[in-house]
Design an enzyme around this catalytic site. Structure first.
Site, PDB file in Angstrom:
ATOM      1  N   LYS A 126    -102.986 -87.368  13.524  1.00  7.69           N
ATOM      2  CA  LYS A 126    -103.940 -87.717  13.009  1.00  7.69           C
ATOM      3  C   LYS A 126    -105.736 -88.466  12.835  1.00  7.69           C
ATOM      4  O   LYS A 126    -105.894 -88.789  13.268  1.00  7.69           O
ATOM      5  CB  LYS A 126    -105.491 -86.058  12.321  1.00  7.69           C
ATOM      6  CG  LYS A 126    -105.340 -84.360  13.195  1.00  7.69           C
ATOM      7  CD  LYS A 126    -105.917 -84.170  12.380  1.00  7.69           C
ATOM      8  CE  LYS A 126    -104.581 -83.435  11.638  1.00  7.69           C
ATOM      9  NZ  LYS A 126    -105.914 -82.444  10.057  1.00  7.69           N
TER      10      LYS A 126
ATOM     11  N   GLU B  92    -105.812 -78.329   8.514  1.00  7.28           N
ATOM     12  CA  GLU B  92    -106.812 -79.309   7.522  1.00  7.28           C
ATOM     13  C   GLU B  92    -108.485 -79.086   8.226  1.00  7.28           C
ATOM     14  O   GLU B  92    -107.724 -80.390   9.138  1.00  7.28           O
ATOM     15  CB  GLU B  92    -106.269 -80.833   6.705  1.00  7.28           C
ATOM     16  CG  GLU B  92    -107.030 -81.383   5.906  1.00  7.28           C
ATOM     17  CD  GLU B  92    -105.996 -82.648   5.158  1.00  7.28           C
ATOM     18  OE1 GLU B  92    -105.315 -82.545   5.538  1.00  7.28           O
ATOM     19  OE2 GLU B  92    -107.186 -82.826   4.973  1.00  7.28           O
TER      20      GLU B  92
ATOM     21  N   ARG C 193     -90.992 -80.196  13.423  1.00  7.74           N
ATOM     22  CA  ARG C 193     -92.571 -80.576  14.490  1.00  7.74           C
ATOM     23  C   ARG C 193     -92.480 -80.477  15.826  1.00  7.74           C
ATOM     24  O   ARG C 193     -91.292 -81.512  15.766  1.00  7.74           O
ATOM     25  CB  ARG C 193     -93.246 -81.308  13.534  1.00  7.74           C
ATOM     26  CG  ARG C 193     -93.077 -82.394  13.341  1.00  7.74           C
ATOM     27  CD  ARG C 193     -93.322 -83.983  11.679  1.00  7.74           C
ATOM     28  NE  ARG C 193     -95.068 -83.388  12.555  1.00  7.74           N
ATOM     29  CZ  ARG C 193     -96.349 -83.327  11.834  1.00  7.74           C
ATOM     30  NH1 ARG C 193     -95.879 -82.709  10.100  1.00  7.74           N
ATOM     31  NH2 ARG C 193     -97.523 -83.132  11.802  1.00  7.74           N
TER      32      ARG C 193
HETATM   33  P1  ATP Z   1    -102.146 -84.735  11.209  1.00  6.91           P
HETATM   34  O1  ATP Z   1    -100.113 -85.416  10.159  1.00  6.91           O
HETATM   35  O2  ATP Z   1    -101.603 -85.175  12.430  1.00  6.91           O
HETATM   36  O3  ATP Z   1    -102.878 -85.360   9.991  1.00  6.91           O
HETATM   37  P2  ATP Z   1    -101.277 -82.453   9.498  1.00  6.91           P
HETATM   38  O4  ATP Z   1     -99.963 -81.819   9.468  1.00  6.91           O
HETATM   39  O5  ATP Z   1    -101.650 -83.188   8.005  1.00  6.91           O
HETATM   40  O6  ATP Z   1    -101.287 -82.976  10.801  1.00  6.91           O
HETATM   41  P3  ATP Z   1    -102.689 -79.933   9.117  1.00  6.91           P
HETATM   42  O7  ATP Z   1    -104.130 -79.041   9.765  1.00  6.91           O
HETATM   43  O8  ATP Z   1    -102.179 -80.278   7.567  1.00  6.91           O
HETATM   44  O9  ATP Z   1    -102.330 -81.109  10.282  1.00  6.91           O
HETATM   45  O10 ATP Z   1    -101.784 -79.206  10.424  1.00  6.91           O
HETATM   46  C1  ATP Z   1    -102.049 -77.245   9.806  1.00  6.91           C
HETATM   47  C2  ATP Z   1    -101.036 -76.801  10.233  1.00  6.91           C
HETATM   48  O11 ATP Z   1     -99.907 -77.457  11.922  1.00  6.91           O
HETATM   49  C3  ATP Z   1     -99.520 -77.400   9.669  1.00  6.91           C
HETATM   50  O12 ATP Z   1     -98.433 -76.430   8.958  1.00  6.91           O
HETATM   51  C4  ATP Z   1     -98.750 -78.058   9.943  1.00  6.91           C
HETATM   52  O13 ATP Z   1     -97.039 -78.124   9.819  1.00  6.91           O
HETATM   53  C5  ATP Z   1     -98.178 -78.223  11.825  1.00  6.91           C
HETATM   54  N1  ATP Z   1     -98.417 -79.049  12.110  1.00  6.91           N
HETATM   55  C6  ATP Z   1     -99.290 -80.206  12.566  1.00  6.91           C
HETATM   56  N2  ATP Z   1     -98.428 -80.810  13.210  1.00  6.91           N
HETATM   57  C7  ATP Z   1     -97.640 -79.917  13.849  1.00  6.91           C
HETATM   58  C8  ATP Z   1     -96.728 -80.931  14.692  1.00  6.91           C
HETATM   59  N3  ATP Z   1     -96.318 -81.898  15.428  1.00  6.91           N
HETATM   60  N4  ATP Z   1     -96.145 -79.419  15.057  1.00  6.91           N
HETATM   61  C9  ATP Z   1     -95.853 -78.932  14.935  1.00  6.91           C
HETATM   62  N5  ATP Z   1     -96.827 -78.341  13.246  1.00  6.91           N
HETATM   63  C10 ATP Z   1     -97.757 -79.129  13.271  1.00  6.91           C
HETATM   64 MG    MG Z   2    -102.217 -81.701   6.735  1.00  4.92          MG
END
Ligand code: ATP
Ligand code: MG
Length: 564
Positions: free
Chosen positions: A272, A37, A262
């Protein structure tokens, strides 16, 4: 199952993918996607997902798309899109011509929604967000039907079209899927598919004032792109029945969602939302502050993409949440930098040394090895002269028992140079601090060995004063003092665990002259000290700034030894 190339056993995701290939599910294709995102920069957790999705594609000779999951216009920005692309490329992965945006599918998603309304599988609800939450119930208590759930198909169509046309204010209506308000899975209690947001989108501008939710957009986007395996993190496990429901009800191509744990790291946050806070409140110097676990921060700190890929490979992929030691990441980094970093001499806390028997005004060039791990990296010349700098803590006037470095009357080796003996100490008359050492050298020991076979117990690094270049050195430490930054006293949050000593700036370091032209981003090992990288923002010729990437001391190796 084993990986043919590495012989190692496959993780559960790779096993599942291999089994599908074997049975020719999806015609034997493998096609993954990485779906960030664009509401922030990528962090080391994302690297795990990138290495898995792009890695799988590379290993099986198949494809991985980059898809921006840009369904929320309020937090998304083009700046993030560009930085995310730069970070993925830097990590070493390539989406070729497969760059997509969920927003490219808004028309098709809208058509899917209309289809579901026509099949009476979706309805417009006019409860407020707060009421919807109350009606949803809890894990203990079933949800209640909305009083609006029995609107006719025609009414739903006309209201939804009105929503799209901008006839209603934010929050007046939402579109919901008609599934099961009594489901044990809260995600299936008539989830919201569309909400009204009168916001300008970074790509579609003001074309839309209704936006699909993640749940409605994600699976359908996967389907449109003919993704085979939609790999996501564990928190989406409970969303899988919904992912499947939409695809089944629409009767469209149906990828397989697979969830993995994760990445969490000690001394690190991985959210984020919190990064935005740290940046906006100026606890750090931007998203790429070298203390940030963002990929741009790690890059600026001096991490190599190879070390991050190795780290992701070592931690593996599993279905169980765990917290990885930050030291493992540093260990992977040290291993890689040890192989590739050029060695140089730099004195961070200089102490002046005058070699009384070295002729004044003269100097010579000595050969220094660039990288003992890589003989082909060759040697370079390092100037030596009468006045040198050594590290302050390499000298003690009154040395304790196990201190083998320089002390009055003692002889040590100067790296690549000569044996040196301390013959006198000059002190500041006021503070009594040692400000200069008087020494002699033995010309017969050139290159570091004595012809008479006498031994010394220490080898010191040094820099010739007349030739030294000045630099600012930034010593970084963990951004947080606690292993789990979210563990706090009552009423406080993770910010109370910020490490006040996470950055120490040294302004009087002396470096060997070969570093005068060090280019931004270049990485070095300062012998006996650690790995350093030229800061990519603040350093310039004549005004060098180095970031400490990681010290030489490998605390991971120690942890490994003590746990055996
Ligand atoms: P945040 O909670 O930091 O905003 P998010 O999961 O919302 O992170 P996205 O941009 O939606 O961030 O993530 C893109 C991809 O990266 C998704 O498939 C998510 O599952 C994966 N991802 C995010 N954080 C992790 C993590 N700590 N370990 C492994 N994969 C991750
Ligand atoms: Mg997300």
């Amino acid at each position: 199952m084993n990986n043919e190339a590495t012989g190692r056993s496959l993780d559960f995701v790779r096993s599942a993918v291999a089994a599908d290939t074997e049975t020719k599910r999806f015609d034997g294709r493998v096609h993954t996607r990485f779906p960030p995102e664009p509401n922030g920069y990528l962090h080391i957790g994302h690297a795990k997902s990138i290495c898995l999705n792009f890695g799988l594609a590379t290993e099986s000779g198949s494809l991985c798309n980059l898809r921006f999951d840009d369904t929320n216009p309020t937090k998304e920005e083009t700046e993030y899109v560009e930085n995310i692309m730069e970070d993925i490329r830097w990590l070493g992965f390539d989406w070729e011509d497969r760059l997509y945006f969920a927003s490219d599918y808004f028309d098709r998603l809208y058509a899917f929604a209309i289809e579901l309304i026509k099949a009476d599988k979706a309805y417009v609800d006019s409860l407020s967000a707060e009421e919807i939450r109350k009606y949803r119930g809890t894990l203990m208590e079933p949800g209640r039907m909305s009083p609006y759930c029995n609107r006719s198909i025609e009414e739903n169509l006309s209201l939804f079209e009105g929503m799209r046309a901008g006839e209603f204010p934010r929050g007046a209506h939402v579109l919901r899927a008609r599934i099961d308000m009594a489901s044990g899975n809260l995600n299936l209690r008539d989830p919201v598919m569309y909400r009204i947001l009168h916001e300008t989108h970074h790509r579609t501008g003001d074309k839309w004032c209704i936006y699909p939710t993640y749940d409605f957009a994600h699976g359908q986007s996967d389907s449109i792109e003919k993704i085979t395996h939609s790999i996501c993190t564990l928190e989406f496990e409970d969303h899988r029945p919904l992912y499947d429901w939409f695809l089944d009800e629409l009767g469209i191509y149906h990828p397989q969602q697979i969830e993995f744990a994760r990445l969490s790291l000690t001394y690190t946050i991985m959210s984020k939302r919190k990064f935005v806070q740290l940046v906006e409140e100026k606890h750090v110097d931007g998203w790429d502050d070298p203390r940030m676990p963002t990929l741009s921060g790690l890059r600026r700190r001096g991490f190599t993409p190879e070390s991050i890929r190795t780290f992701c490979d070592r931690i593996g992929v599993s279905k169980k949440d765990s917290v990885v030691e930050f030291q493992l990441l540093e260990h992977c980094l040290r291993e890689d930098l040890n192989r590739r970093a050029q060695r140089v001499m730099a004195v961070l806390h200089p102490l002046r040394v005058v070699i009384e028997n070295y002729p004044e005004g003269e100097s010579e060039e000595l050969d220094a090895i660039n990288n003992p791990e890589k003989p082909e990296a060759g040697t370079r010349k390092v100037p030596f002269s009468r006045v040198l700098y050594i590290e302050q803590d390499d000298f003690q006037e009154d040395p304790p028992k196990k201190f083998f470095r320089l002390a009055p009357g003692r002889e040590v080796r100067l790296r690549y140079a000569y044996f040196l003996t301390c013959t006198g100490v000059v002190k500041d008359p006021q503070t009594r601090e040692v400000v200069e050492l008087r020494c002699t050298y033995d010309p017969a020991t050139k290159g570091g060995d004595a012809p008479d076979g006498r031994k010394v117990k220490a080898t010191l690094h040094w820099v010739s004063a007349a030739h030294a270049v000045d630099a600012e050195i930034r010593l970084y430490d963990n951004l947080f003092t606690r292993e789990n930054p979210d563990e706090t006293e009552e009423g406080e949050d993770y910010r109370s665990n910020l490490n006040p000593k996470s950055l120490e700036t040294l302004s009087s370091a002396k470096l060997e002259p070969s570093l005068s032209t060090a280019a931004p981003g270049c990485r070095y090992q300062f012998e006996r000290i650690g790995y350093f990288c030229v800061d990519s923002r603040d350093s310039s010729e004549g005004s060098l700034v180095f970031n400490r990437t990681v010290s030489l001391r490998d605390s991971w190796a120690k942890i490994q030894r003590s746990s055996k």
